[in-house]
Enzyme design. Structure first.
Site, short mmCIF file in Angstrom:
data_model
loop_
_atom_site.label_atom_id
_atom_site.label_comp_id
_atom_site.label_asym_id
_atom_site.label_seq_id
_atom_site.Cartn_x
_atom_site.Cartn_y
_atom_site.Cartn_z
CG HIS A 1 -1.92 -1.00 1.35
ND1 HIS A 1 -2.09 -1.77 2.48
CD2 HIS A 1 -2.87 -1.41 0.47
CE1 HIS A 1 -3.09 -2.60 2.30
NE2 HIS A 1 -3.57 -2.42 1.08
CE LYS B 1 -12.46 -6.18 2.93
NZ LYS B 1 -11.12 -5.75 2.48
NE ARG C 1 -3.08 -8.00 -3.91
CZ ARG C 1 -3.78 -8.18 -2.81
NH1 ARG C 1 -3.23 -8.05 -1.65
NH2 ARG C 1 -5.05 -8.52 -2.87
CB SER D 1 -4.46 -6.02 4.80
OG SER D 1 -3.90 -4.79 4.40
#
Length: 169
Positions: A25, A49, A98, A136
């Site tokens: 990040h 979440k 990614r 994360s």
């Protein structure tokens, strides 16, 4: 007679949950901060979440990790990310990719966001190859199980993880 070049002021928003912010990040924010006059890191409340860190903790962690960047600010938001981008008077939303799986999802999101706010462009950045595998979710899982995560997050973030988990991380 030569005309002076005009500097275009472009604000960008980089949204995410950042639970916690990783070196991947940070790489994205640092690169975006060189491309845009101002970058707003928008930390999602994360209603969908279960986060390890509270919203207030995540804001403080992100601010600490990016404190050396004068053209970066950190805000929180709830609701649609595109509404956050509009509220920040930004013209660009930065998203990280990614993998191909990320691209499929982000491509759909970018199309929907363009439909909702046609004046906002989505810019996709890929992380530094050495950071591409970091997420994360994986950092939280490794840290919770007592693994070493210092190579995936900055020192200040690592310390916050250690505090949260009782020095396990």
């Amino acid at each position: 007679m030569q005309q002076a070049a005009q500097t275009v002021q472009v604000r960008a928003v980089y949204p995410g949950t950042f639970d916690p912010i990783t070196l991947g990040h940070e790489d994205m924010v640092r690169r975006a901060s060189r491309m845009f006059s101002h970058v707003v890191v928008a930390v999602a409340a994360g209603h969908h979440k279960k986060t390890m860190f509270t919203l207030e903790e995540r804001l403080a962690i992100v601010r600490g990790a990016l404190a050396d960047l004068p053209n970066v600010s950190v805000v929180s938001f709830e609701g649609l990310v595109i509404e956050c981008v509009a509220a920040q008077n930004a013209q660009v939303m930065v998203r990280g990719l990614r993998s191909g799986t990320d691209f499929d999802y982000e491509f759909q999101l970018a199309g929907m966001n363009r439909h909702l706010q046609p004046e906002v462009e989505t810019l996709f950045l890929t992380p530094n190859p050495q950071l591409q595998f970091i997420s994360s979710t994986l950092v939280r899982e490794i840290a919770t199980l007592g693994g070493e995560v210092g190579q995936f997050v900055s020192a200040s973030v690592h310390e916050r993880l250690r505090e949260k988990l009782g020095a396990k991380a």
